[in-house]
Enzyme design. Structure first.
Site, PDB file in Angstrom:
ATOM      1  N   ASN A  12     -14.820  21.800 -20.066  1.00 54.20           N
ATOM      2  CA  ASN A  12     -14.726  23.205 -20.461  1.00 54.20           C
ATOM      3  C   ASN A  12     -13.287  23.490 -20.910  1.00 54.20           C
ATOM      4  OD1 ASN A  12     -14.091  26.009 -20.200  1.00 54.20           O
ATOM      5  ND2 ASN A  12     -15.996  26.310 -19.088  1.00 54.20           N
ATOM      6  N   ASP A  14     -12.022  26.429 -22.063  1.00 55.62           N
ATOM      7  CA  ASP A  14     -11.678  27.863 -22.090  1.00 55.62           C
ATOM      8  C   ASP A  14     -10.191  28.130 -21.853  1.00 55.62           C
ATOM      9  OD1 ASP A  14     -14.372  28.314 -22.311  1.00 55.62           O
ATOM     10  OD2 ASP A  14     -14.626  29.137 -20.294  1.00 55.62           O
ATOM     11  N   HIS A  15      -9.634  27.403 -20.875  1.00 55.45           N
ATOM     12  CA  HIS A  15      -8.279  27.791 -20.458  1.00 55.45           C
ATOM     13  C   HIS A  15      -7.176  27.248 -21.357  1.00 55.45           C
ATOM     14  CE1 HIS A  15      -9.962  30.187 -17.456  1.00 55.45           C
ATOM     15  NE2 HIS A  15     -10.652  29.168 -16.967  1.00 55.45           N
ATOM     16  N   HIS A  48     -16.982  29.112 -23.087  1.00 60.03           N
ATOM     17  CA  HIS A  48     -17.606  30.376 -22.665  1.00 60.03           C
ATOM     18  C   HIS A  48     -17.092  31.488 -23.568  1.00 60.03           C
ATOM     19  CE1 HIS A  48     -18.397  33.289 -19.030  1.00 60.03           C
ATOM     20  NE2 HIS A  48     -18.968  33.702 -20.146  1.00 60.03           N
ATOM     21  N   ARG A  50     -16.839  34.981 -23.873  1.00 62.46           N
ATOM     22  CA  ARG A  50     -17.033  36.179 -23.055  1.00 62.46           C
ATOM     23  C   ARG A  50     -17.102  37.418 -23.931  1.00 62.46           C
ATOM     24  NH1 ARG A  50     -16.064  37.013 -17.682  1.00 62.46           N
ATOM     25  NH2 ARG A  50     -15.962  35.118 -16.475  1.00 62.46           N
ATOM     26  N   ARG A  54     -11.690  37.082 -23.776  1.00 66.75           N
ATOM     27  CA  ARG A  54     -10.388  36.881 -23.134  1.00 66.75           C
ATOM     28  C   ARG A  54      -9.836  35.483 -23.366  1.00 66.75           C
ATOM     29  NH1 ARG A  54     -12.081  36.842 -16.794  1.00 66.75           N
ATOM     30  NH2 ARG A  54     -13.024  38.807 -17.376  1.00 66.75           N
ATOM     31  N   HIS A  55     -10.715  34.508 -23.613  1.00 64.97           N
ATOM     32  CA  HIS A  55     -10.178  33.177 -23.953  1.00 64.97           C
ATOM     33  C   HIS A  55     -10.791  32.680 -25.262  1.00 64.97           C
ATOM     34  CE1 HIS A  55     -13.579  32.233 -21.374  1.00 64.97           C
ATOM     35  NE2 HIS A  55     -12.915  32.411 -20.251  1.00 64.97           N
ATOM     36  N   GLU A  75     -21.492  28.706 -23.224  1.00 65.16           N
ATOM     37  CA  GLU A  75     -21.751  29.575 -22.064  1.00 65.16           C
ATOM     38  C   GLU A  75     -21.676  31.006 -22.538  1.00 65.16           C
ATOM     39  OE1 GLU A  75     -19.322  29.541 -18.555  1.00 65.16           O
ATOM     40  OE2 GLU A  75     -19.480  27.370 -18.501  1.00 65.16           O
ATOM     41  N   THR A 105     -13.316  34.877 -12.931  1.00 62.91           N
ATOM     42  CA  THR A 105     -14.143  33.808 -13.489  1.00 62.91           C
ATOM     43  C   THR A 105     -15.574  34.116 -13.061  1.00 62.91           C
ATOM     44  OG1 THR A 105     -14.515  31.409 -13.503  1.00 62.91           O
ATOM     45  CG2 THR A 105     -13.688  32.351 -11.452  1.00 62.91           C
ATOM     46  N   THR A 106     -16.538  33.298 -13.512  1.00 65.54           N
ATOM     47  CA  THR A 106     -17.929  33.564 -13.159  1.00 65.54           C
ATOM     48  C   THR A 106     -18.095  33.422 -11.647  1.00 65.54           C
ATOM     49  OG1 THR A 106     -18.423  32.448 -15.233  1.00 65.54           O
ATOM     50  CG2 THR A 106     -20.289  33.005 -13.833  1.00 65.54           C
ATOM     51  N   GLU A 156     -27.897  24.928 -13.863  1.00 62.23           N
ATOM     52  CA  GLU A 156     -26.576  24.466 -13.454  1.00 62.23           C
ATOM     53  C   GLU A 156     -26.287  25.128 -12.107  1.00 62.23           C
ATOM     54  OE1 GLU A 156     -23.422  24.217 -16.343  1.00 62.23           O
ATOM     55  OE2 GLU A 156     -21.919  24.658 -14.814  1.00 62.23           O
ATOM     56  N   HIS A 199     -18.289  24.356 -11.421  1.00 62.89           N
ATOM     57  CA  HIS A 199     -17.425  25.461 -11.024  1.00 62.89           C
ATOM     58  C   HIS A 199     -16.498  25.039  -9.889  1.00 62.89           C
ATOM     59  CE1 HIS A 199     -15.756  29.411 -10.648  1.00 62.89           C
ATOM     60  NE2 HIS A 199     -16.414  29.767 -11.730  1.00 62.89           N
ATOM     61  N   GLY A 200     -15.219  25.048 -10.192  1.00 64.07           N
ATOM     62  CA  GLY A 200     -14.196  24.790  -9.180  1.00 64.07           C
ATOM     63  C   GLY A 200     -13.989  23.324  -8.836  1.00 64.07           C
TER      64      GLY A 200
HETATM   65  N1  PXP Z   1     -19.968  26.084 -15.177  1.00 61.51           N
HETATM   66  C1  PXP Z   1     -20.056  27.411 -15.396  1.00 61.51           C
HETATM   67  C2  PXP Z   1     -21.398  28.005 -15.612  1.00 61.51           C
HETATM   68  C3  PXP Z   1     -18.902  28.218 -15.456  1.00 61.51           C
HETATM   69  O1  PXP Z   1     -19.006  29.534 -15.671  1.00 61.51           O
HETATM   70  C4  PXP Z   1     -17.641  27.590 -15.321  1.00 61.51           C
HETATM   71  C5  PXP Z   1     -16.403  28.412 -15.442  1.00 61.51           C
HETATM   72  O2  PXP Z   1     -16.274  28.863 -16.744  1.00 61.51           O
HETATM   73  C6  PXP Z   1     -17.613  26.212 -15.113  1.00 61.51           C
HETATM   74  C7  PXP Z   1     -18.786  25.480 -15.016  1.00 61.51           C
HETATM   75  C8  PXP Z   1     -16.325  25.478 -14.978  1.00 61.51           C
HETATM   76  O3  PXP Z   1     -15.643  25.924 -13.859  1.00 61.51           O
HETATM   77  P1  PXP Z   1     -14.142  25.490 -13.625  1.00 61.51           P
HETATM   78  O4  PXP Z   1     -13.355  26.034 -14.775  1.00 61.51           O
HETATM   79  O5  PXP Z   1     -13.796  26.115 -12.325  1.00 61.51           O
HETATM   80  O6  PXP Z   1     -14.123  23.989 -13.599  1.00 61.51           O
END
Ligand code: PXP
Length: 251
Positions: A12, A14-15, A48, A50, A54-55, A75, A105-106, A156, A199-200
């Site tokens: 991902n 995004d950041h 993602h 949004r 924002r990103h 996403e 975040t989500t 997911e 996530h995380g």
């Molecule tokens: N999966 C989903 C559905 C998410 O919303 C996110 C965060 O955008 C991630 C995975 C990735 O999470 P992380 O950036 O914490 O690795």
């Protein structure tokens, strides 16, 4: 490793866009980062879009779609605007997530059960253009069942609570959250859903998750982009790939 055992890594990006947008310029470019991740062994790229942009921005999605060799996983929230964008770009996969403007975040999984009728209708045109639909859900089995009932191909599973417990070193919470993820993955699999998770996740928390054989794909963003500051993105992706493979093989 037989191919059915293979655990895909979706990166991902995004950041990268978060950092770019901090200065309103075009550097660092998330598309360049996606290409690097692809070269380093990412099996897919996740972005993602949004509602508040924002990103990731609309043009990033268009450029990712044009440029990537690996599948793009978009996403998005289940809104009319996002449906139109997805129909235009036809990403390989769409992961529907809940979105709240104030969240960092989500935070939680989608309430599939509470919006079964509308979600079922929402995903049909997207599936008709060939997009695979994934629903981001918590470990509540009612939500997993609802995901199968609305006709999604993938769930997911939200690994956030597990990763937080890992981070805080809370042994009881770690095993409780892990059990919930395993159970949810098993039930989803029995309903015929392909199981992803994310996530995380970090080098530490990915190990137990990667060793759950039913899970076919992990989506990882924030940790990898943060780690890239120290090691470079290519090295971070390669190290995550290696950690996942080792955990998958029981090493
Ligand atoms: N999966 C989903 C559905 C998410 O919303 C996110 C965060 O955008 C991630 C995975 C990735 O999470 P992380 O950036 O914490 O690795």
């Amino acid at each position: 490793m037989v191919m059915s055992d293979y655990l895909r890594l979706g990166v991902n990006i995004d950041h990268v866009a978060t950092v770019r947008n901090a200065r309103g310029s075009d550097h660092p470019d998330p598309v360049d980062a996606a290409i690097l991740a692809e070269e380093a062994g990412a099996d897919g790229i996740t972005a993602h879009l949004r509602e508040d942009r924002r990103h990731i921005r609309d043009r990033d999605i268009a450029r990712l779609k044009e440029t990537l060799k690996v599948p793009l996983n978009l996403e998005m929230a289940a809104t009319g605007e996002m449906q139109q964008i997805a129909l235009k770009h036809k990403p390989h996969a769409i992961c529907l997530v809940p979105e709240r403007r104030q969240e960092r975040t989500t935070e939680a999984g989608l309430d599939v059960f509470g919006q079964k009728e509308t979600l079922g209708e929402y995903i049909k045109p997207l599936q008709n253009t060939g997009c695979r639909i994934s629903l981001f859900v918590g470990t509540d089995l009612k939500q997993i069942r609802a995901a199968a009932e609305v006709g999604a191909q993938v769930v997911e599973i939200h690994t956030g609570p597990y990763c937080e417990a890992q981070h805080d070193g809370l042994d009881q919470a770690i095993s409780r959250e892990l059990d919930k993820i395993k159970k949810a993955a098993q039930v989803a699999h029995e309903f015929g859903l392909e199981v992803h998770a994310g996530h995380g996740l970090t080098f530490q928390s990915v190990r137990e998750i990667a060793s759950i054989g039913i899970i076919r794909e992990l989506n990882i963003g924030h940790f990898l982009i943060g780690e890239a500051i120290f090691s470079g993105l290519k090295e971070a992706v390669q190290a995550m790939r290696q950690t996942m493979d080792e955990a998958r093989n029981g090493q």
